[in-house]
Design a protein around this motif. Sequence first.
Motif, mmCIF file in Angstrom:
data_model
loop_
_atom_site.group_PDB
_atom_site.id
_atom_site.type_symbol
_atom_site.label_atom_id
_atom_site.label_comp_id
_atom_site.label_asym_id
_atom_site.label_seq_id
_atom_site.Cartn_x
_atom_site.Cartn_y
_atom_site.Cartn_z
ATOM 1 N N LEU A 21 9.391 -0.484 -13.387
ATOM 2 C CA LEU A 21 10.319 0.638 -13.555
ATOM 3 C C LEU A 21 9.858 1.863 -12.775
ATOM 4 C CD1 LEU A 21 11.155 0.446 -17.387
ATOM 5 C CD2 LEU A 21 12.474 -0.443 -15.462
ATOM 6 N N SER A 22 8.559 2.099 -12.750
ATOM 7 C CA SER A 22 8.053 3.272 -12.022
ATOM 8 C C SER A 22 8.373 3.148 -10.539
ATOM 9 C CB SER A 22 6.539 3.432 -12.232
ATOM 10 O OG SER A 22 5.799 2.444 -11.531
ATOM 11 N N HIS A 23 8.363 1.933 -10.016
ATOM 12 C CA HIS A 23 8.680 1.732 -8.607
ATOM 13 C C HIS A 23 10.171 1.929 -8.330
ATOM 14 C CE1 HIS A 23 4.635 0.147 -8.339
ATOM 15 N NE2 HIS A 23 4.758 0.072 -7.031
ATOM 16 N N LYS A 33 3.028 6.435 -7.473
ATOM 17 C CA LYS A 33 4.418 6.658 -7.867
ATOM 18 C C LYS A 33 4.507 7.834 -8.832
ATOM 19 C CE LYS A 33 6.640 3.616 -5.505
ATOM 20 N NZ LYS A 33 7.636 4.043 -4.485
ATOM 21 N N LEU A 34 3.528 7.955 -9.706
ATOM 22 C CA LEU A 34 3.469 9.088 -10.627
ATOM 23 C C LEU A 34 3.372 10.395 -9.850
ATOM 24 C CD1 LEU A 34 3.179 10.317 -13.460
ATOM 25 C CD2 LEU A 34 0.732 9.758 -13.367
ATOM 26 N N ALA A 35 2.540 10.412 -8.822
ATOM 27 C CA ALA A 35 2.416 11.596 -7.973
ATOM 28 C C ALA A 35 3.757 11.933 -7.329
ATOM 29 C CB ALA A 35 1.351 11.374 -6.901
ATOM 30 N N GLY A 36 4.453 10.890 -6.857
ATOM 31 C CA GLY A 36 5.759 11.110 -6.258
ATOM 32 C C GLY A 36 6.764 11.658 -7.253
ATOM 33 N N GLY A 37 6.657 11.206 -8.505
ATOM 34 C CA GLY A 37 7.544 11.728 -9.542
ATOM 35 C C GLY A 37 7.342 13.222 -9.754
ATOM 36 N N HIS A 38 6.091 13.648 -9.751
ATOM 37 C CA HIS A 38 5.813 15.088 -9.881
ATOM 38 C C HIS A 38 6.345 15.842 -8.662
ATOM 39 C CE1 HIS A 38 3.569 15.044 -13.589
ATOM 40 N NE2 HIS A 38 2.748 14.100 -13.133
ATOM 41 N N LEU A 39 6.237 15.233 -7.514
ATOM 42 C CA LEU A 39 6.753 15.857 -6.299
ATOM 43 C C LEU A 39 8.272 16.006 -6.379
ATOM 44 C CD1 LEU A 39 5.090 16.824 -3.880
ATOM 45 C CD2 LEU A 39 5.762 14.743 -2.677
ATOM 46 N N ASP A 40 8.943 14.991 -6.942
ATOM 47 C CA ASP A 40 10.394 15.063 -7.117
ATOM 48 C C ASP A 40 10.796 16.295 -7.917
ATOM 49 O OD1 ASP A 40 10.893 12.662 -5.783
ATOM 50 O OD2 ASP A 40 10.734 11.472 -7.613
ATOM 51 N N LEU A 41 9.940 16.670 -8.867
ATOM 52 C CA LEU A 41 10.243 17.804 -9.751
ATOM 53 C C LEU A 41 9.690 19.117 -9.229
ATOM 54 C CD1 LEU A 41 9.556 16.092 -13.215
ATOM 55 C CD2 LEU A 41 11.720 16.296 -11.983
ATOM 56 N N ARG A 93 14.097 8.444 -6.648
ATOM 57 C CA ARG A 93 13.710 9.848 -6.778
ATOM 58 C C ARG A 93 14.111 10.426 -8.141
ATOM 59 N NH1 ARG A 93 11.364 8.224 -2.815
ATOM 60 N NH2 ARG A 93 11.386 9.153 -0.744
ATOM 61 N N CYS A 94 13.982 9.605 -9.166
ATOM 62 C CA CYS A 94 14.268 10.042 -10.533
ATOM 63 C C CYS A 94 12.948 10.484 -11.169
ATOM 64 C CB CYS A 94 14.923 8.928 -11.331
ATOM 65 S SG CYS A 94 16.526 8.379 -10.706
ATOM 66 N N GLY A 95 12.552 11.714 -10.886
ATOM 67 C CA GLY A 95 11.223 12.190 -11.244
ATOM 68 C C GLY A 95 10.819 12.003 -12.693
ATOM 69 N N ASN A 96 11.671 12.432 -13.624
ATOM 70 C CA ASN A 96 11.312 12.330 -15.040
ATOM 71 C C ASN A 96 11.128 10.888 -15.471
ATOM 72 O OD1 ASN A 96 11.268 15.116 -15.797
ATOM 73 N ND2 ASN A 96 13.501 15.148 -15.743
ATOM 74 N N ASP A 97 11.988 10.000 -14.972
ATOM 75 C CA ASP A 97 11.889 8.588 -15.342
ATOM 76 C C ASP A 97 10.664 7.929 -14.711
ATOM 77 O OD1 ASP A 97 14.231 8.467 -16.939
ATOM 78 O OD2 ASP A 97 15.457 8.396 -15.138
ATOM 79 N N VAL A 98 10.341 8.331 -13.483
ATOM 80 C CA VAL A 98 9.119 7.820 -12.838
ATOM 81 C C VAL A 98 7.906 8.180 -13.693
ATOM 82 C CG1 VAL A 98 7.618 7.922 -10.824
ATOM 83 C CG2 VAL A 98 10.082 8.035 -10.518
ATOM 84 N N ALA A 104 18.944 0.186 -5.576
ATOM 85 C CA ALA A 104 18.115 1.291 -5.085
ATOM 86 C C ALA A 104 18.140 1.350 -3.565
ATOM 87 C CB ALA A 104 16.683 1.127 -5.592
ATOM 88 N N ALA A 105 18.064 0.184 -2.921
ATOM 89 C CA ALA A 105 18.078 0.141 -1.456
ATOM 90 C C ALA A 105 19.391 0.686 -0.908
ATOM 91 C CB ALA A 105 17.861 -1.291 -0.966
ATOM 92 N N GLY A 106 20.464 0.506 -1.684
ATOM 93 C CA GLY A 106 21.767 1.005 -1.250
ATOM 94 C C GLY A 106 22.027 2.430 -1.688
ATOM 95 N N GLY A 107 21.037 3.060 -2.334
ATOM 96 C CA GLY A 107 21.187 4.437 -2.776
ATOM 97 C C GLY A 107 22.093 4.592 -3.982
#
Length: 203
Positions: free
Chosen positions: A98-100, A135-143, A106-111, A55-58
């Motif tokens: 996993l959520s982290h 993290k859940l909030a960030g997942g919604h933001l991703d989408l 930035r995998c919104g659905n998986d978050v 993840a750190a390496g993208g």
Amino acid sequence: MRTLVTAPTDDRVWSDSSLSWLVRPGAEVIEERSGGSRIGASDVAAVRATCDLFAAGGDARGAQQALGQAVRLFEKRLPEDDPQWIRYFDDSELASELSHTFGDLRCGNDVIASARQYLASGGGSVRTTFFVIMKLAGGHLDLGEVEEACRTVRQALDLGSQLRSARCAEYVREFRSRATEFVGNAAYRDLAEGAVGHRLWGY
């Protein structure tokens, strides 16, 4: 035992990752050593930890493949054989982890899926639950689900009112930084106005 995520099965993913040698051999050695029957939570945690390197390496594909390996090991583990110090690593803890990782990718659905699984399990400490909700909030933001993201942050802030943690404030700062493109959105404006004076929002 319920499955937390669908483990990737395409072995070609490994050839695309410069870090693949860290994960696949490690998982295979663990399974060979145990004969597939005496895998512990510490083995799962060791393989899952490599996901952060990807993840750190993208490297999203490498990270997802590593997560698949960790989940497969998790499903084979024998909790009763785990030493006391690692027994906290259960379904709930793996969902939190996993959520982290998915959040970093930035995998919104998986978050959202992993965060909801953690919350449905009853969660853990207040602090960990706060992190997962953010993290859940960030997942919604991703989408692009700004209203749901803001509603979720309100939930986190309500919970976070009893916490005194610089790391909690860092999660809120991260959300605010990512949400800058939505400052004109009514839901975000309402959130920002309502959060004025909250210790974590203005930390």
